[in-house]
Design a protein around this motif. Structure first.
Motif, PDB file in Angstrom:
ATOM      1  N   ASP A  73       0.840  -1.205   0.000  1.00  0.00           N
ATOM      2  CA  ASP A  73       0.000   0.000   0.000  1.00  0.00           C
ATOM      3  C   ASP A  73       0.871   1.249   0.000  1.00  0.00           C
ATOM      4  N   TYR A  74       1.877   1.256   0.864  1.00  0.00           N
ATOM      5  CA  TYR A  74       2.782   2.406   0.924  1.00  0.00           C
ATOM      6  C   TYR A  74       3.616   2.520  -0.350  1.00  0.00           C
ATOM      7  N   ILE A  75       4.100   1.390  -0.831  1.00  0.00           N
ATOM      8  CA  ILE A  75       4.958   1.413  -2.019  1.00  0.00           C
ATOM      9  C   ILE A  75       4.230   2.029  -3.207  1.00  0.00           C
ATOM     10  N   TYR A  76       3.012   1.578  -3.447  1.00  0.00           N
ATOM     11  CA  TYR A  76       2.260   2.114  -4.583  1.00  0.00           C
ATOM     12  C   TYR A  76       1.811   3.557  -4.346  1.00  0.00           C
ATOM     13  N   ALA A  77       1.673   3.948  -3.076  1.00  0.00           N
ATOM     14  CA  ALA A  77       1.244   5.312  -2.765  1.00  0.00           C
ATOM     15  C   ALA A  77       2.373   6.322  -2.945  1.00  0.00           C
ATOM     16  N   ILE A  78       3.612   5.925  -2.619  1.00  0.00           N
ATOM     17  CA  ILE A  78       4.715   6.900  -2.642  1.00  0.00           C
ATOM     18  C   ILE A  78       5.554   6.850  -3.916  1.00  0.00           C
ATOM     19  N   THR A  79       5.404   5.770  -4.720  1.00  0.00           N
ATOM     20  CA  THR A  79       6.189   5.682  -5.954  1.00  0.00           C
ATOM     21  C   THR A  79       5.318   5.969  -7.175  1.00  0.00           C
ATOM     22  N   ASP A  80       5.973   6.320  -8.253  1.00  0.00           N
ATOM     23  CA  ASP A  80       5.251   6.660  -9.478  1.00  0.00           C
ATOM     24  C   ASP A  80       5.121   5.473 -10.431  1.00  0.00           C
ATOM     25  N   MET A  97       7.784 -11.631   1.356  1.00  0.00           N
ATOM     26  CA  MET A  97       8.771 -10.578   1.146  1.00  0.00           C
ATOM     27  C   MET A  97       8.581 -10.044  -0.266  1.00  0.00           C
ATOM     28  N   VAL A  98       8.295  -8.757  -0.382  1.00  0.00           N
ATOM     29  CA  VAL A  98       8.083  -8.147  -1.697  1.00  0.00           C
ATOM     30  C   VAL A  98       9.170  -7.115  -1.941  1.00  0.00           C
ATOM     31  N   GLY A  99       9.440  -6.848  -3.204  1.00  0.00           N
ATOM     32  CA  GLY A  99      10.455  -5.851  -3.509  1.00  0.00           C
ATOM     33  C   GLY A  99      10.504  -5.544  -4.988  1.00  0.00           C
ATOM     34  N   GLY A 100      11.127  -4.424  -5.304  1.00  0.00           N
ATOM     35  CA  GLY A 100      11.256  -4.042  -6.703  1.00  0.00           C
ATOM     36  C   GLY A 100      11.851  -2.651  -6.830  1.00  0.00           C
ATOM     37  N   ILE A 101      11.638  -2.054  -8.005  1.00  0.00           N
ATOM     38  CA  ILE A 101      12.197  -0.741  -8.312  1.00  0.00           C
ATOM     39  C   ILE A 101      11.064   0.254  -8.512  1.00  0.00           C
ATOM     40  N   GLY A 102      11.225   1.438  -7.956  1.00  0.00           N
ATOM     41  CA  GLY A 102      10.226   2.489  -8.137  1.00  0.00           C
ATOM     42  C   GLY A 102      10.877   3.851  -7.976  1.00  0.00           C
ATOM     43  N   SER A 103      10.243   4.867  -8.495  1.00  0.00           N
ATOM     44  CA  SER A 103      10.801   6.212  -8.384  1.00  0.00           C
ATOM     45  C   SER A 103       9.913   7.078  -7.499  1.00  0.00           C
ATOM     46  N   ILE A 104      10.567   7.921  -6.706  1.00  0.00           N
ATOM     47  CA  ILE A 104       9.885   8.900  -5.858  1.00  0.00           C
ATOM     48  C   ILE A 104      10.328  10.280  -6.329  1.00  0.00           C
ATOM     49  N   ASP A 105       9.401  10.988  -6.917  1.00  0.00           N
ATOM     50  CA  ASP A 105       9.700  12.322  -7.476  1.00  0.00           C
ATOM     51  C   ASP A 105      10.932  12.309  -8.371  1.00  0.00           C
ATOM     52  N   GLY A 106      10.995  11.297  -9.236  1.00  0.00           N
ATOM     53  CA  GLY A 106      12.047  11.249 -10.245  1.00  0.00           C
ATOM     54  C   GLY A 106      13.312  10.529  -9.831  1.00  0.00           C
ATOM     55  N   GLU A 107      13.467  10.196  -8.546  1.00  0.00           N
ATOM     56  CA  GLU A 107      14.656   9.475  -8.099  1.00  0.00           C
ATOM     57  C   GLU A 107      14.315   8.000  -7.891  1.00  0.00           C
ATOM     58  N   SER A 108      15.132   7.125  -8.480  1.00  0.00           N
ATOM     59  CA  SER A 108      14.877   5.684  -8.415  1.00  0.00           C
ATOM     60  C   SER A 108      15.362   5.087  -7.103  1.00  0.00           C
ATOM     61  N   ALA A 284       7.551  12.225   2.862  1.00  0.00           N
ATOM     62  CA  ALA A 284       8.288  13.415   3.287  1.00  0.00           C
ATOM     63  C   ALA A 284       9.459  13.044   4.195  1.00  0.00           C
ATOM     64  N   ALA A 285       9.230  12.075   5.102  1.00  0.00           N
ATOM     65  CA  ALA A 285      10.285  11.642   6.018  1.00  0.00           C
ATOM     66  C   ALA A 285      11.431  10.976   5.262  1.00  0.00           C
ATOM     67  N   ILE A 286      11.100  10.168   4.253  1.00  0.00           N
ATOM     68  CA  ILE A 286      12.124   9.502   3.440  1.00  0.00           C
ATOM     69  C   ILE A 286      12.970  10.533   2.704  1.00  0.00           C
ATOM     70  N   GLN A 287      12.321  11.492   2.085  1.00  0.00           N
ATOM     71  CA  GLN A 287      13.047  12.504   1.326  1.00  0.00           C
ATOM     72  C   GLN A 287      13.932  13.357   2.219  1.00  0.00           C
ATOM     73  N   LYS A 288      13.455  13.652   3.421  1.00  0.00           N
ATOM     74  CA  LYS A 288      14.249  14.434   4.373  1.00  0.00           C
ATOM     75  C   LYS A 288      15.511  13.679   4.776  1.00  0.00           C
ATOM     76  N   GLU A 289      15.373  12.387   5.070  1.00  0.00           N
ATOM     77  CA  GLU A 289      16.523  11.582   5.461  1.00  0.00           C
ATOM     78  C   GLU A 289      17.492  11.393   4.302  1.00  0.00           C
ATOM     79  N   MET A 290      16.970  11.241   3.089  1.00  0.00           N
ATOM     80  CA  MET A 290      17.827  11.046   1.923  1.00  0.00           C
ATOM     81  C   MET A 290      18.713  12.264   1.679  1.00  0.00           C
ATOM     82  N   LYS A 291      18.189  13.439   1.908  1.00  0.00           N
ATOM     83  CA  LYS A 291      18.995  14.659   1.740  1.00  0.00           C
ATOM     84  C   LYS A 291      20.201  14.637   2.677  1.00  0.00           C
ATOM     85  N   LYS A 292      19.990  14.155   3.893  1.00  0.00           N
ATOM     86  CA  LYS A 292      21.091  14.056   4.855  1.00  0.00           C
ATOM     87  C   LYS A 292      22.110  13.009   4.419  1.00  0.00           C
TER      88      LYS A 292
END
Length: 317
Positions: A73-80, A97-108, A284-292
């Motif tokens: 649910d989260y994966i499909y909600a936050i990725t494009d 266990m699920v997994g794959g590739i997705g982009s969040i605001d253009g970043e994979s 938002a929390a993921i993007q904030k941590e990624m910047k750091k």
């Protein structure tokens, strides 16, 4: 919302009265705006008081709420454009266990997590979110792929534990989890680990070694569940509430111990009350941590990751 926990019932009763009041006013053309506003304020205040003062056991209950968003649910909600990848290239494709590739605001990103089911058929398919060794090996395969192509990794943790069946032990459950721990320490790409529901024992830790470890507000993270702890100590599940208090397993407890870095706030009433809002907070929390994390060199990131976990459990007198 189909399922109500005990402490949610008084809120639901007032909300039902509010619906009836609005319907009555509409059908009979009666002006009850003042009463409606008063009841809405009462509901809002009750919600705030209830969820501000939850016990540890009540937070455990919220983490297991059947309407709560799961990993996909989260994966499909936050990725494009998420593309799920399957199999460990050895035994099978573990559906827990699920997994794959997705982009969040253009970043994979490479995103993986433990997936539960909502009905009986799905729960059997997903094995209640309890991964077999092939699940952890699939996770490691995807993480190594992320490292090869220089993609950050996000893991979503939600499991009552690794599958404890005989066949799992025969196929090397302990070895699979141990290898994941070792390999995750040395991954050259940023790793963000997020407890979105239950974080139990080695089953959770097998995908939880990261540069930033986060917990949603109403989740738990511990070496054992309150029920199993109660069974061991008191020979009965009836003391699960006392066990939850003793284990100190909530997000606030974990942050206080220095075991997690960030607590992600949930919408009032829990993630299941507003999945869209919860997904936005998580993104938002993921993007904030990624910047750091992007500001650190590879060597510095790995050094800080190792130091973080080496300091856990150390007592200085």
């Amino acid at each position: 919302m189909d399922t109500l926990l005990d402490f949610e019932k008084p809120i639901a009763e007032l909300e039902a009265k509010l619906v009836d009041m609005k319907q009555l006013a509409s059908e009979n053309n009666v002006d009850v705006k003042a009463a409606i506003v008063d009841l809405e304020n009462k509901i809002s205040q009750l919600k705030k008081n209830t969820f501000k003062n939850l016990t540890r056991w009540q937070r455990v209950q919220l983490s297991r709420h059947p309407d709560r968003p799961y990993a996909l649910d989260y994966i499909y909600a936050i990725t494009d454009d998420f593309i799920e990848l399957h199999g460990d290239r050895n035994i099978a494709d573990d559906k827990a266990m699920v997994g794959g590739i997705g982009s969040i605001d253009g970043e994979s990103y490479v995103i993986l997590g433990q997936q539960k089911g909502r009905n009986t058929k799905q729960r059997q398919l997903r094995n209640f979110g309890m991964a077999n060794p092939e699940g952890y090996r699939k996770a490691l395969r995807l993480m190594k792929m992320a490292e090869k192509f220089n993609k950050p990794i996000i893991t979503l943790i939600d499991t009552p534990g690794a599958f404890p069946g005989l066949e799992a032990e025969e196929r090397g459950q302990a070895e699979a989890i141990a290898r994941n721990l070792k390999e995750m320490f040395m991954l050259k790409v940023p790793v963000i680990c997020i407890v979105i529901g239950e974080g139990a024992s080695g089953g959770a830790l097998g995908i939880a070694i990261g540069d930033s470890v986060m917990m949603l507000e109403n989740t738990w993270y511990s070496v054992i569940s309150p029920e199993n702890c109660s069974t061991i100590l008191w020979r009965s599940w009836e003391y699960k509430e006392q066990a939850a208090e003793a284990l100190r397993l909530t997000a606030t407890d974990m942050k206080g111990f220095g075991l997690v870095d960030v607590i992600v706030e949930e919408p009032l009433g829990g993630a299941h009350n507003d999945p869209v809002g919860m997904a936005a907070n998580l993104k938002a929390a993921i993007q904030k941590e990624m910047k750091k994390l992007n500001k650190l060199s590879v060597d510095k990131r790995i050094e800080k990751r190792i130091d973080k976990f080496c300091q856990m459990g150390v007592v200085v007198e």
